[in-house]
Design an enzyme around this catalytic site. Structure first.
Site, PDB file in Angstrom:
ATOM      1  N   SER A 208       0.709  -1.308   0.082  1.00 59.87           N
ATOM      2  CA  SER A 208       0.019  -0.014   0.043  1.00 59.87           C
ATOM      3  C   SER A 208       0.776   1.230  -0.047  1.00 59.87           C
ATOM      4  CB  SER A 208      -0.846   0.036   1.188  1.00 59.87           C
ATOM      5  OG  SER A 208      -1.294   1.369   1.296  1.00 59.87           O
TER       6      SER A 208
ATOM      7  N   GLU B 161       0.179   3.652   1.877  1.00 58.90           N
ATOM      8  CA  GLU B 161       0.199   4.047   3.053  1.00 58.90           C
ATOM      9  C   GLU B 161       1.764   3.978   3.756  1.00 58.90           C
ATOM     10  OE1 GLU B 161      -1.842   5.333   6.020  1.00 58.90           O
ATOM     11  OE2 GLU B 161      -2.590   6.058   4.215  1.00 58.90           O
TER      12      GLU B 161
ATOM     13  N   TYR C 118      -1.619  -0.227  10.635  1.00 58.69           N
ATOM     14  CA  TYR C 118      -2.168  -0.710   9.164  1.00 58.69           C
ATOM     15  C   TYR C 118      -0.779  -0.513   8.637  1.00 58.69           C
ATOM     16  CZ  TYR C 118      -3.669  -0.863   4.424  1.00 58.69           C
ATOM     17  OH  TYR C 118      -3.937  -1.406   3.071  1.00 58.69           O
TER      18      TYR C 118
HETATM   19  P1  NAP Z   1     -11.652  -4.580   1.456  1.00 54.52           P
HETATM   20  O1  NAP Z   1     -12.574  -4.321   0.776  1.00 54.52           O
HETATM   21  O2  NAP Z   1     -11.710  -3.838   2.860  1.00 54.52           O
HETATM   22  O3  NAP Z   1     -11.565  -6.072   1.618  1.00 54.52           O
HETATM   23  C1  NAP Z   1     -10.503  -6.813   2.700  1.00 54.52           C
HETATM   24  C2  NAP Z   1     -10.876  -8.329   2.277  1.00 54.52           C
HETATM   25  O4  NAP Z   1     -10.046  -8.872   3.343  1.00 54.52           O
HETATM   26  C3  NAP Z   1     -12.290  -8.896   2.568  1.00 54.52           C
HETATM   27  O5  NAP Z   1     -12.469  -9.782   1.658  1.00 54.52           O
HETATM   28  C4  NAP Z   1     -12.180  -9.340   3.949  1.00 54.52           C
HETATM   29  O6  NAP Z   1     -13.424 -10.302   4.057  1.00 54.52           O
HETATM   30  C5  NAP Z   1     -10.641  -9.906   4.242  1.00 54.52           C
HETATM   31  N1  NAP Z   1     -10.211 -10.285   5.308  1.00 54.52           N
HETATM   32  C6  NAP Z   1     -10.317  -9.215   6.420  1.00 54.52           C
HETATM   33  N2  NAP Z   1      -9.735  -9.628   7.712  1.00 54.52           N
HETATM   34  C7  NAP Z   1      -9.646 -11.090   7.141  1.00 54.52           C
HETATM   35  C8  NAP Z   1      -9.000 -12.227   7.870  1.00 54.52           C
HETATM   36  N3  NAP Z   1      -8.599 -11.985   9.330  1.00 54.52           N
HETATM   37  N4  NAP Z   1      -8.936 -13.320   7.364  1.00 54.52           N
HETATM   38  C9  NAP Z   1      -9.226 -13.420   5.999  1.00 54.52           C
HETATM   39  N5  NAP Z   1      -9.956 -12.601   5.319  1.00 54.52           N
HETATM   40  C10 NAP Z   1      -9.800 -11.396   5.742  1.00 54.52           C
HETATM   41  O7  NAP Z   1     -10.254  -4.203   0.906  1.00 54.52           O
HETATM   42  P2  NAP Z   1      -9.890  -3.639  -0.805  1.00 54.52           P
HETATM   43  O8  NAP Z   1      -9.998  -2.386  -0.891  1.00 54.52           O
HETATM   44  O9  NAP Z   1     -10.444  -4.845  -1.489  1.00 54.52           O
HETATM   45  O10 NAP Z   1      -8.310  -3.913  -0.793  1.00 54.52           O
HETATM   46  C11 NAP Z   1      -7.647  -5.212  -0.881  1.00 54.52           C
HETATM   47  C12 NAP Z   1      -6.338  -5.276  -0.430  1.00 54.52           C
HETATM   48  O11 NAP Z   1      -5.466  -4.139  -1.020  1.00 54.52           O
HETATM   49  C13 NAP Z   1      -6.133  -4.951   1.015  1.00 54.52           C
HETATM   50  O12 NAP Z   1      -5.127  -5.795   1.308  1.00 54.52           O
HETATM   51  C14 NAP Z   1      -5.901  -3.666   1.425  1.00 54.52           C
HETATM   52  O13 NAP Z   1      -4.993  -3.494   2.563  1.00 54.52           O
HETATM   53  C15 NAP Z   1      -4.907  -3.302   0.054  1.00 54.52           C
HETATM   54  N6  NAP Z   1      -4.945  -2.011  -0.467  1.00 54.52           N
HETATM   55  C16 NAP Z   1      -5.910  -1.389  -0.795  1.00 54.52           C
HETATM   56  C17 NAP Z   1      -5.919  -0.179  -1.513  1.00 54.52           C
HETATM   57  C18 NAP Z   1      -7.211   0.708  -1.871  1.00 54.52           C
HETATM   58  O14 NAP Z   1      -7.334   1.599  -2.035  1.00 54.52           O
HETATM   59  N7  NAP Z   1      -8.475  -0.088  -1.843  1.00 54.52           N
HETATM   60  C19 NAP Z   1      -4.872   0.522  -1.725  1.00 54.52           C
HETATM   61  C20 NAP Z   1      -3.461  -0.258  -1.251  1.00 54.52           C
HETATM   62  C21 NAP Z   1      -3.828  -1.431  -0.852  1.00 54.52           C
HETATM   63  P3  NAP Z   1     -14.713  -9.603   4.852  1.00 54.52           P
HETATM   64  O15 NAP Z   1     -15.382  -9.432   3.601  1.00 54.52           O
HETATM   65  O16 NAP Z   1     -15.289 -10.980   5.566  1.00 54.52           O
HETATM   66  O17 NAP Z   1     -14.541  -8.647   5.482  1.00 54.52           O
HETATM   67  O1  G4F Z   2     -10.493   6.708   2.561  1.00 53.92           O
HETATM   68  P1  G4F Z   2      -9.542   6.493   3.678  1.00 53.92           P
HETATM   69  O2  G4F Z   2     -10.040   5.902   5.014  1.00 53.92           O
HETATM   70  O3  G4F Z   2      -8.355   5.810   3.108  1.00 53.92           O
HETATM   71  P2  G4F Z   2      -6.879   5.790   3.528  1.00 53.92           P
HETATM   72  O4  G4F Z   2      -6.626   6.087   4.783  1.00 53.92           O
HETATM   73  O5  G4F Z   2      -6.057   6.710   2.554  1.00 53.92           O
HETATM   74  O6  G4F Z   2      -6.529   4.220   3.253  1.00 53.92           O
HETATM   75  C1  G4F Z   2      -7.001   3.571   1.993  1.00 53.92           C
HETATM   76  O7  G4F Z   2      -5.789   3.719   0.823  1.00 53.92           O
HETATM   77  C2  G4F Z   2      -4.632   3.030   1.233  1.00 53.92           C
HETATM   78  C3  G4F Z   2      -3.870   3.147   0.124  1.00 53.92           C
HETATM   79  O8  G4F Z   2      -2.892   4.523   0.440  1.00 53.92           O
HETATM   80  C4  G4F Z   2      -5.051   1.509   1.591  1.00 53.92           C
HETATM   81  F1  G4F Z   2      -3.980   0.764   1.731  1.00 53.92           F
HETATM   82  C5  G4F Z   2      -5.947   1.231   2.559  1.00 53.92           C
HETATM   83  O9  G4F Z   2      -6.202  -0.015   2.869  1.00 53.92           O
HETATM   84  C6  G4F Z   2      -7.469   2.126   2.311  1.00 53.92           C
HETATM   85  O10 G4F Z   2      -7.982   1.456   1.392  1.00 53.92           O
HETATM   86  O11 G4F Z   2      -9.180   8.113   4.203  1.00 53.92           O
HETATM   87  C7  G4F Z   2      -8.621   9.017   3.062  1.00 53.92           C
HETATM   88  C8  G4F Z   2      -8.332  10.183   3.790  1.00 53.92           C
HETATM   89  C9  G4F Z   2      -7.601  10.314   5.001  1.00 53.92           C
HETATM   90  O12 G4F Z   2      -6.670  11.238   5.051  1.00 53.92           O
HETATM   91  C10 G4F Z   2      -8.420  10.498   6.268  1.00 53.92           C
HETATM   92  O13 G4F Z   2      -7.968  10.836   7.326  1.00 53.92           O
HETATM   93  O14 G4F Z   2      -9.523  11.058   4.026  1.00 53.92           O
HETATM   94  C11 G4F Z   2      -9.356  11.474   5.296  1.00 53.92           C
HETATM   95  N1  G4F Z   2     -10.816  11.450   5.996  1.00 53.92           N
HETATM   96  C12 G4F Z   2     -11.590  12.720   6.283  1.00 53.92           C
HETATM   97  N2  G4F Z   2     -12.621  12.215   7.027  1.00 53.92           N
HETATM   98  C13 G4F Z   2     -11.563  10.437   6.203  1.00 53.92           C
HETATM   99  C14 G4F Z   2     -12.722  10.969   6.821  1.00 53.92           C
HETATM  100  N3  G4F Z   2     -11.400   9.091   6.023  1.00 53.92           N
HETATM  101  C15 G4F Z   2     -12.462   8.256   6.403  1.00 53.92           C
HETATM  102  N4  G4F Z   2     -12.202   6.925   6.249  1.00 53.92           N
HETATM  103  N5  G4F Z   2     -13.589   8.753   7.263  1.00 53.92           N
HETATM  104  C16 G4F Z   2     -13.548  10.117   7.076  1.00 53.92           C
HETATM  105  O15 G4F Z   2     -14.740  10.633   7.928  1.00 53.92           O
END
Ligand code: NAP
Ligand code: G4F
Length: 331
Positions: free
Chosen positions: A133, A135, A156
């Site tokens: 990520s 992050e 995280y």
């Molecule tokens: P998500 O929608 O939150 O999906 C997470 C998945 O992980 C869900 O299927 C969840 O199952 C499963 N999971 C959580 N805890 C688990 C456990 N203990 N054992 C087995 N499965 C578990 O996340 P996403 O946005 O698709 O992201 C996919 C991956 O990319 C994650 O690793 C995230 O950290 C990483 N990532 C995401 C982003 C982004 O912007 N989306 C960016 C960079 C990296 P349930 O459905 O049962 O909760």
């Molecule tokens: O949407 P966010 O919660 O995403 P964040 O923290 O960037 O993380 C996501 O992206 C990562 C990749 O860089 C992934 F690895 C991670 O799994 C996840 O998918 O927050 C985005 C921004 C943050 O700066 C947060 O402080 O939005 C700001 N924010 C402001 N108000 C909020 C809120 N975020 C959330 N979730 N909820 C709020 O009410």
């Protein structure tokens, strides 16, 4: 079938897992996914591709499991014998990781080690994709690329840095085809409802329908590089098809603030000035914040031929339209 490639996806029920399984089925794969046992159904994102295991020519198989259970993971790897593992499962919410640091480390850090160890011990030539990520870059100044130092700012991110290095280590020490995709934020109509983009678009639909009056948010100044998730899962596939195992930044290169997202989405929905609806609730602030993320994806463009297509304004439209339609269908 003998020549059909087999993929195993952890996190198949999540946003990315649901797009990836669709993508791999179109490529002709047999796909296995890990799902968690829950007291309510948690497969809504993949129900449309569910196949009854009793019918013929089934290509999607779901297995109960958990990233905290190494016995289960080892059993699944040995039973399925996948060609490729896409490790997307994680406690993926940064804010929640401050409340549950130990669980996040166990799932997002040790969970990866458990899979890598199972792959190593299987002796099979399994390719491994790690969902790393942006992050991890934390407060390192943008633009961030594969050479930018990590500076994690949450439990995280700390756990993801552990997984990133575990992936590299298993590649270097044991010759496993193990790769990191360092993905910047990617969103969609299937994004979890508590991430900021989806929280906003879902709230817009509810405000328009007269169900809510206010939207409560935290830090509006943070800037993110937001892309469209279906394009990002294609990059995961390309990373595992590359001639050698490597690590890649996947991003759009464009950066916008949470305020920009509010401005664009409220205006597009015809609600006018977002300031009439949004209030700040300190509970959404984080003990440490990542202020600015903007990815430099030149390596992925050059080596994988990958580049993003959907622009920020189009992403906002897709998400607003989908949430308004969802709500109308429910009413
Ligand atoms: P998500 O929608 O939150 O999906 C997470 C998945 O992980 C869900 O299927 C969840 O199952 C499963 N999971 C959580 N805890 C688990 C456990 N203990 N054992 C087995 N499965 C578990 O996340 P996403 O946005 O698709 O992201 C996919 C991956 O990319 C994650 O690793 C995230 O950290 C990483 N990532 C995401 C982003 C982004 O912007 N989306 C960016 C960079 C990296 P349930 O459905 O049962 O909760
Ligand atoms: O949407 P966010 O919660 O995403 P964040 O923290 O960037 O993380 C996501 O992206 C990562 C990749 O860089 C992934 F690895 C991670 O799994 C996840 O998918 O927050 C985005 C921004 C943050 O700066 C947060 O402080 O939005 C700001 N924010 C402001 N108000 C909020 C809120 N975020 C959330 N979730 N909820 C709020 O009410």
């Amino acid at each position: 079938m003998k020549d059909m490639k087999k993929a195993f996806i952890t996190g198949i029920t999540g946003q990315d897992g649901s797009f990836l399984v669709e993508f791999l089925l179109k490529k002709g794969y047999e796909v296995h996914g890990m799902i968690r046992r829950a007291s309510t159904f948690n497969t809504s994102r993949i129900d449309h591709i569910f196949q009854d295991p009793h019918s013929i020519n089934v290509r999607v198989f779901l297995h109960y499991g958990d990233l905290t259970d190494s016995g289960n993971i080892t059993k699944l790897i040995n039973q399925i014998k996948p060609d490729e593992v896409y490790h997307l499962g994680a406690q993926s919410h940064v804010r929640v990781s401050f409340d549950m640091p130990e669980y996040t480390a166990d799932t997002d850090g040790l969970g990866t080690l458990r899979i890598l160890e199972a792959i190593k011990n299987s002796g099979l030539p399994i390719k491994f994709y790690m969902a790393s990520s942006s992050e991890m870059f934390g407060s390192s100044p943008p633009p961030q690329n594969e050479k930018t130092p990590f500076d994690p700012r949450s439990p995280y991110a700390v756990a993801k840095v552990f997984s990133y290095y575990a992936t590299r280590f298993y590649r270097e020490a044991y010759g496993i085809f193990a790769c990191n995709g360092i993905l910047f934020n990617h969103e969609s109509e299937r994004r979890g409802e508590t991430f900021v983009t989806r929280k906003i678009t879902r709230s817009i639909a509810r405000i328009k329908a007269g169900l809510d009056k206010k939207l409560y948010l935290g830090n509006l100044k943070a800037k993110r590089d937001w892309g469209y998730a279906p394009e990002f899962v294609e990059a995961m596939y390309k990373i595992l098809q590359h001639s050698e195992p490597d690590d890649f930044v996947i991003a759009t290169g464009q950066m916008h603030s949470v305020e920009d997202f509010l401005q664009e989405s409220f205006a597009y929905a015809g609600l006018g000035d977002w300031k009439k609806y949004v209030e700040i609730d300190p509970r959404y602030f984080r003990p440490a914040e990542v202020e600015v993320l903007q990815g430099d994806f030149s390596k992925a463009k050059e080596k994988l031929g990958w580049e993003p297509k959907t622009k920020f304004k189009d992403l906002v439209k897709i998400m607003v339209d989908a949430d308004i339609k969802n709500l109308n269908n429910k009413q």
